[in-house]
Structures are given as structure tokens and as C-alpha cells.
Design an enzyme around this catalytic site. Sequence first.
Site, short mmCIF file in Angstrom:
data_model
loop_
_atom_site.label_atom_id
_atom_site.label_comp_id
_atom_site.label_asym_id
_atom_site.label_seq_id
_atom_site.Cartn_x
_atom_site.Cartn_y
_atom_site.Cartn_z
N GLU A 2 0.82 -1.20 0.00
CA GLU A 2 0.00 0.00 0.00
C GLU A 2 0.87 1.27 0.00
O GLU A 2 1.76 1.41 0.85
CB GLU A 2 -0.93 -0.02 1.23
CG GLU A 2 -1.82 1.20 1.39
CD GLU A 2 -2.77 1.42 0.23
OE1 GLU A 2 -3.36 0.44 -0.26
OE2 GLU A 2 -2.90 2.58 -0.21
N THR B 202 -6.31 1.51 -5.18
CA THR B 202 -5.95 0.11 -4.92
C THR B 202 -6.63 -0.84 -5.89
O THR B 202 -6.02 -1.77 -6.42
CB THR B 202 -6.34 -0.28 -3.48
OG1 THR B 202 -5.42 0.32 -2.57
CG2 THR B 202 -6.30 -1.79 -3.26
N HIS C 46 -1.20 3.39 4.82
CA HIS C 46 -2.24 4.04 4.02
C HIS C 46 -2.43 5.46 4.56
O HIS C 46 -2.40 5.67 5.77
CB HIS C 46 -3.55 3.25 4.13
CG HIS C 46 -4.62 3.70 3.17
ND1 HIS C 46 -5.27 4.91 3.28
CD2 HIS C 46 -5.15 3.09 2.08
CE1 HIS C 46 -6.15 5.03 2.31
NE2 HIS C 46 -6.10 3.95 1.56
N ASP D 181 1.25 0.00 -4.91
CA ASP D 181 -0.01 0.09 -5.65
C ASP D 181 -0.23 1.45 -6.33
O ASP D 181 -0.77 1.51 -7.44
CB ASP D 181 -1.22 -0.33 -4.80
CG ASP D 181 -1.53 0.58 -3.63
OD1 ASP D 181 -0.66 1.39 -3.23
OD2 ASP D 181 -2.66 0.48 -3.10
N HIS D 182 0.20 2.52 -5.67
CA HIS D 182 0.02 3.87 -6.23
C HIS D 182 0.76 4.84 -5.33
O HIS D 182 1.25 4.46 -4.27
CB HIS D 182 -1.47 4.25 -6.32
CG HIS D 182 -2.23 4.00 -5.05
ND1 HIS D 182 -2.07 4.76 -3.92
CD2 HIS D 182 -3.12 3.02 -4.71
CE1 HIS D 182 -2.85 4.28 -2.96
NE2 HIS D 182 -3.48 3.22 -3.40
C1 GP9 Z 1 -9.04 -0.82 1.50
C2 GP9 Z 1 -7.68 -0.66 0.93
C3 GP9 Z 1 -7.41 0.79 0.55
O1 GP9 Z 1 -9.54 -2.09 1.69
O2 GP9 Z 1 -7.30 -1.60 0.01
O3 GP9 Z 1 -7.73 1.14 -0.75
P1 GP9 Z 1 -7.27 2.57 -1.35
O4 GP9 Z 1 -7.88 3.65 -0.50
O5 GP9 Z 1 -5.77 2.64 -1.29
O6 GP9 Z 1 -7.77 2.58 -2.74
MN MN Z 2 -4.08 1.64 -2.06
#
Ligand code: GP9
Ligand code: MN
Length: 425
Positions: free
Chosen positions: A38, A82, A198, A257-258
Amino acid sequence: DSDDGTEVVNYTKSNYASPNEAYFGAAEGMNVVYLHLESFQTFLMDYELNGEEVTPFLNSLIGEENTMYFDNFFHQTAQGKTSDAEFMLENSLFGLPKGSAFITKGQNTYQAAPALLKDRGYTSAVFHGNNGTFWNRSEIYKSFGYDHFFDIESYTNLTDQDMAEYGVMDKPFFEQSAPLLESLPEPFYSKFITVAHHFPYKIDPALTTIEKAATGDASVDNYFQTARYADEAIEQFFTQLEESGLADNTMVVMYGDHYGISDNHNAAMSQLLGKEITPVENTKLQRVPLFIHVPGMEGGVNHTYGGQIDLLPTVMHLLGVDTQNNVQFGTDLLSPEHEELVTFRNGDFASPEIYAVGEQFYNPETGLPIEDEKQLEIAENLQEHGTYELQLSDRVVNGDLLRFYTPPGFEPIDPADYNYQVDPA
Ligand code: GP9
Ligand code: MN
């Protein structure tokens, strides 16, 4: 309309990059573990804050003999964040320009990684310490053919300290996942979606092992402590894999992921990186780490330009599964035929010699706009190619075109065959 996808299939066949013989099948028959990192960005790798590495464990894998580390790998996500990253790596289809395909296209027909591996005897599972309905995962995973989805219901005895904003903190998450992973029949294809790192990067001070940054911009300053925590959790996971005896027969793929720090924070970022965040630098900040660890495979640092769309064919070829007949928009990063063009969802792109940002083309070396006629022509062609791919991919997703095309030997998925309900004890 009458779009049966013929043009798409013709295109993806012609765009196919044949495998690199030195790597094809290097992980044949092995288990697959994806670690979804993440909000990890490449700038974190080898970055030192107050003279200290932020991610010492991941850094130690760079240059490690069985690990290939890609330092020019980019995220290509848009609003689906994500879920866009997951969508691309499971299908090698682009996320949609608006919203999340996970939510709006959850009922489509897919030929995703778990399905492609079924006839090789793979069992598939996702581990994620959040509610299964987030991003509509509990629905679309059925269309992908995932056999198991372990969501928050699978994690127990959680204290306040064990919980992040979006679910279970990475250390208890990996710890409690171990027996579940070890109970899967081999070979398995699995994915762990972490959440501790996150936005807004909140963490119980008792769990931190490095200082915050001190730019005065809170989301930037907090970014490093949760990154360190996640790095420690990943090390813990690798130790668990060793202890369980799975490590020798398991391929581990880790990808960011980003971005975690958006361009709203460029002032603070320029303080930390000691340089101005120009359009080219901002594009470089869209790089996310990619590690592919395969026991017995020759590793190293790979500078190839690529993006999340390219992961599926890369991983399939390492597993010894050819992708020639699949509708996939990415190409194997290890193939000599891989085209080094990373198309972003808004039509911008990055390539070794040219970046496109907005209406402008830049030289990534100098950061200056490109004026040379010949270079501009090359740039236009790259952009046209990328935009065409985005359009074709959108046609597949919006028209649910994989309904009409079944690759030879592929058994279509029936989502009704899947049910992730945990039986009440
Ligand atoms: C939530 C997590 C976050 O289950 O995978 O997603 P994001 O906010 O990064 O798109
Ligand atoms: Mn994410």
C-alpha cells in the site's frame, strides 16, 4: 452494437511479446505470493531520513541474488486506486478513466490470473484485513475465479493497537494469515493486501521505530513511520515463509499500488528530495517498487520501463504459462520484445527517452521540453499507440467483450461456483 472484440484480439496477438528463454518457466510449479504494498513509492527505496534507511529490509533485497528489482516501474492507477492496481495485475486490462471497474464491472467475464492457473492445479486466495465488500472485492473476486477470500472475518482477538484505518495492521495481519496460507493445497496463487501504510499514515507511537520527517506538512511527515512499520512486517512475513518451509518453493512478487503522496505536497517533497518537483520529477515520483523473488532465478536491478499492466504476462511467463492467446494489454517485462512505453490513464506516458505530461513532451534527462522535430514525431507516435491501447481496453471492459472470446483450452469462470462466507462456528 456489434463489437465482438475481433479487433481487440487481433491487436493483443500482434502486440504479444514472446518470453525470454532464460526466464520462461523459472518459477514453474511454484507457489505465488503477491504482497500488495500500500502506497509504496520508489523514492522510498534507499532513501535515508535523518541519516537512517526507512525501508532497510526491502533495501536489502535490492541486488540480492534471487530477486529482480525494477527501478523504472510505474503505477498506472486512476480514481480506483488500490482496486485499479489489482485490476491491472490480475487481468492486464487498464482500469477505467473514471470510477472503479471493481465496482461498476464486477459482473463482467474475466480471464484473470487465478482462472488462468486453474488447469495447472493452482488454488487461489486473497488475504485482506478489511471488510470484504470494500471496493466490491467479495463480488469481483468470484468473477476472477478466486477460490478463497480471507477478509476481516478471518482475523480475531484484535486490540485497538492492531487496527489501522482500513483494517488489520500488517504485523498481526501476516501473523494470523500464516496458518491460513499454510493450510492451502499447493501450488497456490495468493495475494496479501496490506493497509498499515495508508494515508493519513496514522500509527500508535508505541509501534514506531523511526522519527517522523519535519517538513511541517503532516501527511508527508507521517509517511515514513508507517513505511518503516510495513517494511518490518514484510521482513516478518519472509521469516514466516522460511519457518513454514514454503520459501524454497514460493515466488514472491511485491509491488507498490500507487503514490502515497499526491502532487498537492510537492513543496514538502522538494524539501525532502532536495530538488524542485518539475513535471518530469513528478512523473518519476509515480514509480512504485517492483520486486520479483524466485528461488534459483538470477536476480539483479532491472532498469526496464514498465507498469502494472505488464505484471500478469511477466508472472505467467515465469510460471511457464504462455500468454499468446490471451487478451492482455501489457507485455512481459523480461521479454526482449517488451516495448518500453508506460501509458498513464490520462494519456500521459513515460518512456526512457520521452515523457508526456499534459500537452508537453519532455526529455527526462534534462527535464526540458522537447523541440526537435524528429523526437516530437516519435513522441506523437508513442502517445497514439498508448491512447489506442487505452481505448481498446476500455472497449473490452465497457462492452464485457471477454464473453465472446474464450482462449483455446480455457475453462470460463462461473462466479456462482464461488462463495466466501465463513461458516458460523
Ligand atoms: C481498503 C484498501 C485501501 O480495503 O485496500 O484502498 P485505497 O484507498 O488505497 O484505494
Ligand atoms: Mn491503495
